[in-house]
Design an enzyme around this catalytic site. Structure first.
Site, PDB file in Angstrom:
ATOM      1  N   ARG A 193       0.937  -1.391   0.178  1.00 45.90           N
ATOM      2  CA  ARG A 193       0.141  -0.044  -0.039  1.00 45.90           C
ATOM      3  C   ARG A 193       0.907   1.070  -0.108  1.00 45.90           C
ATOM      4  O   ARG A 193       1.639   1.164   0.683  1.00 45.90           O
ATOM      5  CB  ARG A 193      -0.946   0.172   1.054  1.00 45.90           C
ATOM      6  CG  ARG A 193      -1.894  -0.983   1.164  1.00 45.90           C
ATOM      7  CD  ARG A 193      -3.157  -0.598   0.463  1.00 45.90           C
ATOM      8  NE  ARG A 193      -4.341  -1.702   0.314  1.00 45.90           N
ATOM      9  CZ  ARG A 193      -4.483  -2.624  -0.431  1.00 45.90           C
ATOM     10  NH1 ARG A 193      -3.548  -2.856  -1.453  1.00 45.90           N
ATOM     11  NH2 ARG A 193      -5.470  -3.440  -0.278  1.00 45.90           N
ATOM     12  N   HIS A 207      -0.842   0.732  -9.939  1.00 49.57           N
ATOM     13  CA  HIS A 207      -1.389  -0.515  -9.101  1.00 49.57           C
ATOM     14  C   HIS A 207      -1.993  -1.560  -9.995  1.00 49.57           C
ATOM     15  O   HIS A 207      -3.345  -1.852 -10.068  1.00 49.57           O
ATOM     16  CB  HIS A 207      -2.696   0.264  -8.312  1.00 49.57           C
ATOM     17  CG  HIS A 207      -2.924  -0.285  -7.074  1.00 49.57           C
ATOM     18  ND1 HIS A 207      -3.418   0.181  -5.949  1.00 49.57           N
ATOM     19  CD2 HIS A 207      -3.405  -1.815  -6.855  1.00 49.57           C
ATOM     20  CE1 HIS A 207      -3.830  -0.802  -4.931  1.00 49.57           C
ATOM     21  NE2 HIS A 207      -3.600  -1.987  -5.498  1.00 49.57           N
TER      22      HIS A 207
HETATM   23  P1  NAP Z   1      -1.696 -11.545   4.394  1.00 47.30           P
HETATM   24  O1  NAP Z   1      -2.031 -13.093   3.690  1.00 47.30           O
HETATM   25  O2  NAP Z   1      -2.587 -11.064   5.557  1.00 47.30           O
HETATM   26  O3  NAP Z   1      -0.204 -11.544   4.915  1.00 47.30           O
HETATM   27  C1  NAP Z   1       0.539 -10.628   5.397  1.00 47.30           C
HETATM   28  C2  NAP Z   1       1.639 -10.951   6.106  1.00 47.30           C
HETATM   29  O4  NAP Z   1       2.148  -9.893   6.737  1.00 47.30           O
HETATM   30  C3  NAP Z   1       1.743 -12.095   7.224  1.00 47.30           C
HETATM   31  O5  NAP Z   1       2.771 -12.923   6.925  1.00 47.30           O
HETATM   32  C4  NAP Z   1       1.766 -11.362   8.549  1.00 47.30           C
HETATM   33  O6  NAP Z   1       2.546 -12.208   9.390  1.00 47.30           O
HETATM   34  C5  NAP Z   1       2.621 -10.187   8.040  1.00 47.30           C
HETATM   35  N1  NAP Z   1       2.614  -8.998   8.991  1.00 47.30           N
HETATM   36  C6  NAP Z   1       1.481  -8.368   9.180  1.00 47.30           C
HETATM   37  N2  NAP Z   1       1.617  -7.512  10.255  1.00 47.30           N
HETATM   38  C7  NAP Z   1       3.091  -7.532  10.280  1.00 47.30           C
HETATM   39  C8  NAP Z   1       3.879  -6.904  11.108  1.00 47.30           C
HETATM   40  N3  NAP Z   1       3.461  -6.004  11.891  1.00 47.30           N
HETATM   41  N4  NAP Z   1       5.229  -7.158  11.129  1.00 47.30           N
HETATM   42  C9  NAP Z   1       5.563  -8.019  10.651  1.00 47.30           C
HETATM   43  N5  NAP Z   1       4.849  -8.781   9.729  1.00 47.30           N
HETATM   44  C10 NAP Z   1       3.660  -8.498   9.705  1.00 47.30           C
HETATM   45  O7  NAP Z   1      -1.598 -10.589   3.071  1.00 47.30           O
HETATM   46  P2  NAP Z   1      -1.593 -10.892   1.376  1.00 47.30           P
HETATM   47  O8  NAP Z   1      -2.814 -11.621   1.020  1.00 47.30           O
HETATM   48  O9  NAP Z   1      -0.367 -11.907   1.287  1.00 47.30           O
HETATM   49  O10 NAP Z   1      -1.399  -9.501   1.019  1.00 47.30           O
HETATM   50  C11 NAP Z   1      -0.587  -8.567   1.371  1.00 47.30           C
HETATM   51  C12 NAP Z   1      -0.712  -7.210   0.945  1.00 47.30           C
HETATM   52  O11 NAP Z   1      -0.690  -7.012  -0.435  1.00 47.30           O
HETATM   53  C13 NAP Z   1      -2.356  -6.859   0.852  1.00 47.30           C
HETATM   54  O12 NAP Z   1      -2.684  -6.653   2.296  1.00 47.30           O
HETATM   55  C14 NAP Z   1      -2.291  -5.541   0.071  1.00 47.30           C
HETATM   56  O13 NAP Z   1      -2.121  -4.611   0.947  1.00 47.30           O
HETATM   57  C15 NAP Z   1      -1.134  -5.930  -0.851  1.00 47.30           C
HETATM   58  N6  NAP Z   1      -1.904  -6.248  -2.262  1.00 47.30           N
HETATM   59  C16 NAP Z   1      -1.532  -5.504  -3.045  1.00 47.30           C
HETATM   60  C17 NAP Z   1      -2.128  -5.919  -4.606  1.00 47.30           C
HETATM   61  C18 NAP Z   1      -1.512  -4.900  -5.955  1.00 47.30           C
HETATM   62  O14 NAP Z   1      -2.037  -4.979  -6.986  1.00 47.30           O
HETATM   63  N7  NAP Z   1      -0.404  -4.022  -5.763  1.00 47.30           N
HETATM   64  C19 NAP Z   1      -2.833  -6.962  -4.851  1.00 47.30           C
HETATM   65  C20 NAP Z   1      -3.197  -7.681  -3.646  1.00 47.30           C
HETATM   66  C21 NAP Z   1      -2.951  -7.358  -2.567  1.00 47.30           C
HETATM   67  P3  NAP Z   1       1.848 -13.335   9.807  1.00 47.30           P
HETATM   68  O15 NAP Z   1       1.999 -14.410   8.888  1.00 47.30           O
HETATM   69  O16 NAP Z   1       2.722 -13.779  11.173  1.00 47.30           O
HETATM   70  O17 NAP Z   1       0.410 -12.994  10.127  1.00 47.30           O
END
Ligand code: NAP
Length: 309
Positions: free
Chosen positions: A224, A272
């Protein structure tokens, strides 16, 4: 079953049609249509405006069209007791894997310099170390981050990942928690931010973080815009601490026309598009999750209460 649908842009009618076909037993309303708000069971949303969800008194569940739920949680009037389901269709993973691999390789093989050399008709052979001598760091080892880490390790990169909780991933050095953050950063020649946006992660890509990277590191942000302190990145680029950045997400989208990132020679701006949800597959996933929720079945995409992402 009654569903209210809030999506931006010109695709609202298409989404209504798609979900109505997939959930034939449901009545689907667009946000601006006449309905009895007390009858609405599910809200399927992208960036609902603050206070809007609270007006549906008998809502059973909120469904985010997308993997992130920050666009829902930022509502100060959100009925916090309601379950939230995110949407993680397999195509999101595939697209993110393609994007991250493409841009890690682009930076690893210094493609921007090759392109610049071509513009100057210059035969410039840049010999780079092989992938196993390049250390890639993935911040966030969730649904998308872990998949990218595994893919980059399979290509041969020296990959590490950082998350909140301990993980074991084949060929990926896993770091967990605040205490390990600096050690993780110190071995990240190419840093990829794939964290969710939460109060803990907002502004995490800042001057202090850049200082902890190896000199001349590169940064990719696909998470983000609010993870990045723009001025700190520009300063780190200008003094050569960071040699290049690939940015797909921004504080304001579309990125304002006069923003410094557009013209910066060491910044690649993409609009994006790293992993936009495919509406057909995404709709199928949403319909499947709503059916499961209604039947009281387990849903992998259900966000644990209070986790915040
Ligand atoms: P997710 O499955 O919720 O995974 C988030 C990861 O971040 C988990 O490993 C979590 O740790 C870790 N995390 C959360 N808070 C943390 C902290 N304070 N310190 C260290 N690690 C932390 O998310 P996802 O589905 O992989 O997606 C990630 C992000 O990608 C989304 O939230 C979104 O912002 C972005 N996104 C972007 C696009 C684009 O087109 N640019 C598309 C889709 C998504 P744990 O494993 O320990 O819970």
């Amino acid at each position: 079953m009654n569903i209210v649908l809030k999506v931006g842009g010109g695709r609202a009618s298409w989404w209504k049609q798609h979900l109505s076909t997939l959930l034939s037993e449901a009545k689907v309303y667009l946000a601006n249509e006449e309905m009895n708000r007390d009858d609405i069971d599910y809200a399927v949303v992208w960036k609902p405006e603050p206070g809007w969800l609270r007006t549906f008194e008998n809502l059973k569940c909120i469904v985010s069209i997308g993997a992130g739920i920050d666009h829902v949680l930022c509502d100060p009037e959100l009925p916090v007791h309601l379950p939230i389901i995110r949407t993680t269709s397999p195509d999101l993973k595939v697209r993110m894997r393609e994007y991250v691999t493409l841009h890690v390789l682009r930076l690893h093989r210094r493609l921007p310099e090759i392109v610049a050399a071509q513009s100057a008709r210059e035969w410039r052979q840049i010999i780079e170390p092989p992938a196993h001598e390049r250390r890639v760091g993935i911040m966030g080892l969730g649904n998308l981050g872990a998949d990218c880490a595994v893919t980059l390790a399979a290509i041969g990169f020296d990959v590490a990942g950082w998350a909140r909780s301990e993980k074991t991933i084949d060929r990926v050095a896993c770091f967990a928690g605040e205490a390990t953050r600096n050690a993780f950063l110190a071995r990240s020649d190419i840093l990829v931010c794939m964290l969710p946006l939460t109060p803990e992660t907002e502004g995490i890509l800042n001057a202090d973080l850049f200082d902890r990277l190896p000199d001349g590191a590169a940064v990719i942000n696909v998470a983000r815009g609010q993870h990045l302190v723009n001025e700190d990145l520009l300063a780190a680029l200008d003094r050569g601490k960071v040699c290049g950045a690939t940015l797909d997400v921004f504080h304001v989208e579309p990125l304002p026309i006069d923003h410094a990132f557009w013209d910066h020679p060491n910044v690649l701006v993409t609009p994006h598009i790293a992993s936009l949800i495919d509406p057909i597959a995404g709709g199928e996933r949403i319909a499947e999750n709503i059916k499961k929720f209604d039947a009281g079945e387990l849903i992998a995409d259900l966000v644990p209460q209070g986790r915040g992402y």
